[in-house]
Design a protein around this motif. Sequence first.
Motif, short mmCIF file in Angstrom:
data_model
loop_
_atom_site.label_atom_id
_atom_site.label_comp_id
_atom_site.label_asym_id
_atom_site.label_seq_id
_atom_site.Cartn_x
_atom_site.Cartn_y
_atom_site.Cartn_z
N ASN A 122 43.89 -0.40 52.15
CA ASN A 122 43.75 -0.24 50.68
C ASN A 122 42.87 1.16 50.93
OD1 ASN A 122 45.65 -1.97 49.90
ND2 ASN A 122 44.22 -3.43 50.09
N VAL B 191 43.00 4.90 51.10
CA VAL B 191 43.87 5.18 50.11
C VAL B 191 43.24 5.31 49.02
CG1 VAL B 191 45.92 4.17 48.00
CG2 VAL B 191 46.20 4.03 50.71
N THR C 197 46.37 3.00 41.25
CA THR C 197 46.75 2.38 42.72
C THR C 197 45.88 0.62 42.10
OG1 THR C 197 44.51 3.36 43.91
CG2 THR C 197 46.71 4.80 43.60
N LEU D 148 49.03 -0.99 44.51
CA LEU D 148 47.81 -1.53 46.36
C LEU D 148 47.57 -3.57 45.67
CD1 LEU D 148 45.34 0.69 46.18
CD2 LEU D 148 47.01 0.90 47.73
N VAL E 35 53.25 2.85 47.72
CA VAL E 35 52.38 3.57 47.67
C VAL E 35 53.47 5.17 48.00
CG1 VAL E 35 50.40 4.45 48.83
CG2 VAL E 35 50.58 2.05 48.74
N ARG F 283 50.79 11.87 51.37
CA ARG F 283 50.81 10.66 51.57
C ARG F 283 50.44 9.90 53.29
NH1 ARG F 283 47.74 7.95 48.54
NH2 ARG F 283 47.79 7.64 46.46
#
Length: 1018
Positions: free
Chosen positions: A402, A405, A431, A435, A928, A954
């Motif tokens: 997390n 990201v 997100t 997430l 994601v 990503r």
Amino acid sequence: MNITEAVLKQRKVLLVALIAIAIGGVFSFLKMGKLEDAEITVKSALVITQYPGASQHEVELRVTDVLETAIQSMDNIDFIESRSMAGYSEISVNLSPALVTDELPQVWDLLRRKVNDTQVYLPQGASRSMVFDDYGDVYGIFLALSGDGFSGEELQDYARYVKREVLLVDGVKRINLYGEEQTCVNIELSQEKMAFLGVHPYKVVELLNNQNKVIDPGSLKVGTDRVRIASDGSFHQLEDLKNLLVSGSGSNSVYLKDIAHIKKGLITPYSNKLKYNQMPAIGVAVAMEKGGNVIELGERIQKRIDEITSNLPVGINLNKVFYQPERVSSAIDVFMVNLIESVLIVVIVLLFAMGFRTGLLIGSGLIFTILATFIMMLTFDIALQRVSLGAIIIAMGMLVDNAIVIADGILIDLKKGVRRKEAITKTSKQTAMPLLGATLVAILAFLPIYLSPDSTGEFCSSLFIVIAISLFLSWLLALTQTPYFCDLFLKGDKYSKKNEDDTDLYAGKFYQVFRSFVKYALRHKIALILITIALFISSIFAFSSVKQLFMPNLAYNQFIVEYFLPDGSDITSVEKELKELEAYLLKQEDVVNVTTSLGSTPARYTLVRPITNNYSNYGELIVDTKDYEGTKRFGKELQAYVNENYARARCRVRYYSPISSEYMIEAKFSGPDPEVLRDLADQAQKIMEAEPLAVMVTNNWKNKVKVWNPKFSQAKARSANITRSDVSNALACATTGLPIGLFHQGDDMLPILLKTKADKNKYVEALENTPIWGNNPNSIPLRQVVSDIDIEFENPIINRYDRRRAIKAQCDPAPGYNAPGIFAKLHRDIEAISLPEGYDFEWLGEHKESKDALDNMNKFLPLAFFFMIFIILLLFNNFRQPIIILSILPLAFIGVSYGLLLTGKAFGFMAILGTLGLMGMMIKNAVVLLDQINLEIAAGKDILHAIIDSAVSRMRPVIMASFTTILGMIPLISDELFGGMAVAIMFGLLIGSVITLIVVPVLYALFYKVSTKSVMNL
């Protein structure tokens, strides 16, 4: 307003919270409970009943069956197992694994009531049944008090002194002593003197019983007082016994010493004995109160032992046979090293991949998450032990997902020239929910093991709890601490837009290569899917070569040698042979100490300790080695040595394993006739013996034993005025002794045994002429009241399973092989054995334990997957994207299968858990990525551009999250318990990352019917 915006408006509060987490985490680590393994309640109790003089069949029918019938009527019974031997009944009551531990005291009370209510139906002569509901208690500290040159009574006194003192230590629940000598008083009558002086032996018995009988003589009134009348006539000195008046008076008086030789001795045959490095010893087993810190308890006990030792004479030593505090401390030190290694690996990877500042701030989030997890573990009373520490390491890589990201999104926005305040909060806004959903999905992957109601689920339950706590905290800190630290540390020209034209942040060579690869995959999407399916099918075939193992042995620098002589052997023969073997072991370089236990297992000093109860032909050696490698190496050598040199014995080197069954492979036949059962077991044993990789083939009824059977003649006995009890009493006197009273010696009450002399050189012939008295003034020889005397063979033990006679054909896999592989070779032939009507067959052993554990876990797999799918549906609000995610899950098996095959690790229960966790990680990465595609499309890009750009953008977060997890698993590869799980996650995630970044975009294009013919021109 989202969480990040709200928290950043209260920065001082956040700073104080982070400082509190840092301090509280360290404090929690120091204060939380520390154990070797998770505390598991063994939901078993023993019901033991003595029925002296009865045969095993009489015990079975008159005692065991009566008790089992009453016990079976209780609720929450899983199964009942019993063994009936001559004069002895033992029933093991096993409760349902789903029973809540808090309800156990009530269930055990009900068991006691059932057993007590049944006592009136037991035959005359049977003792009162005893219920041992602490049978499963773990005595984490097992000491051996030894002393060369000290008598058994002296050792016993010192052991009791140690017990009294250690019981005062805070945190000690119970202490048991093992191996105490059972002293008695022997009165050896002289037949000639009794006949000459006209003394009847029953007169001696009557006098001794009356002398020991306590009768209240009442009280009398003296003035205004009520005075109790004392009655103290018990025997306290041997002289009291010797001077007991048997007959006559004055000069014609006959005292007991005139017709008998009276002395203290040991009860023979003895039931158990302990030695430490060939010296006589007494075991001191210490149980800790539930929920305590075993390391702190060990320190307190060690301090008390140091004080006690100073008061013991030279030559008396307290030796550590199994000292759990040291093992826990060592295990935690090893795990903490693994934890630190994992943290450093993750941080170093982040430093190289994300840059120095970004790597440090993400790494700091990892530290805060671990410390916060310690606080929550202390709050919820979750101890640091093998599984909970392993859970932290397993979660290690996922804990930074997390943060990666969020930090990556902030870094990209800053470089794009987005205003700092907006850049810090934008990514978390976009997100936060994806997430959270992905994090919950990763947590739910471990839910089935937590909900599993059996002991395996209880053992591994902290795995789910710790992972759930740590992953949720990682999400919370990613939305708070990560943006805060990004705002603090990501400053300067490096973290801001340099010029208006510098907008392509993915222009680097690595990104461009990856972009080309994605485009190529999209252009040949059908071929890629076919290749992926082919790889998946090949992994299924490769899996057939992967070793199978439910649970591995634990890495102890100690092992056990179980030693059974044929049934009917005397325990002194076992002692003699083990003395030779012990001397051999102490000469070996790998061996540090050897503890010998005769008759039974001394204590359950660890949860995984195999237990053997009360066998006169049994002994065991507890062998300490220098290290676990020495255990594995020398254990194999020792097994070969005993096979060659002790062929008469069934000698087995046994390691500590979570498998609780006696043998790894057990085929159970049940039915009414013992001879038919033996025949069925013999057929199964022959099949096992024909398999070269099956060793230690046996059955739990063992060999038949000799019995000396004087056949009592009612006609002869009636004419001689002799009863069956007269014969039994006379034979008892001529052999082990007839108990006739108690001798009080301090706190002890020693049994008084009446014996008669016998010619040891002609023992059997002497027995045949044993004088029988009855109520006659003169004795008659045994032969005059029996029709014949035979030597016969009988089953020494009758085993029952759920109230039916049952026999188990048993074996183990050969060294270097696992039970599932041998089971696969045997099960068809054994299952093909023809069963007569009324007979049943069932597999027990590791097969049943693994099947039950998997069945219990599989019950809740649908529930976990339902929640996962539901969360994914909530996130995407359509069906196609959840189907894309679910379709890639089986592909994780490619990495798992080939990874286990390449490393040689076994696929067992922990590897299954790792595979479930792997699926959660893959879902998280896919969520994601798909969310990013949706964001790109919502921003106005066409679908094909959105797919490619999302995969490229990503790539770094997915690869970083995967590599931190993969590399963080490295310290666990060598761990016996978690090695298979680590390999499953590492290789599965390695392939899973490729699947996420390549296959998911291809599937998206297929599901949404996106034309990719011109993709190479983009």
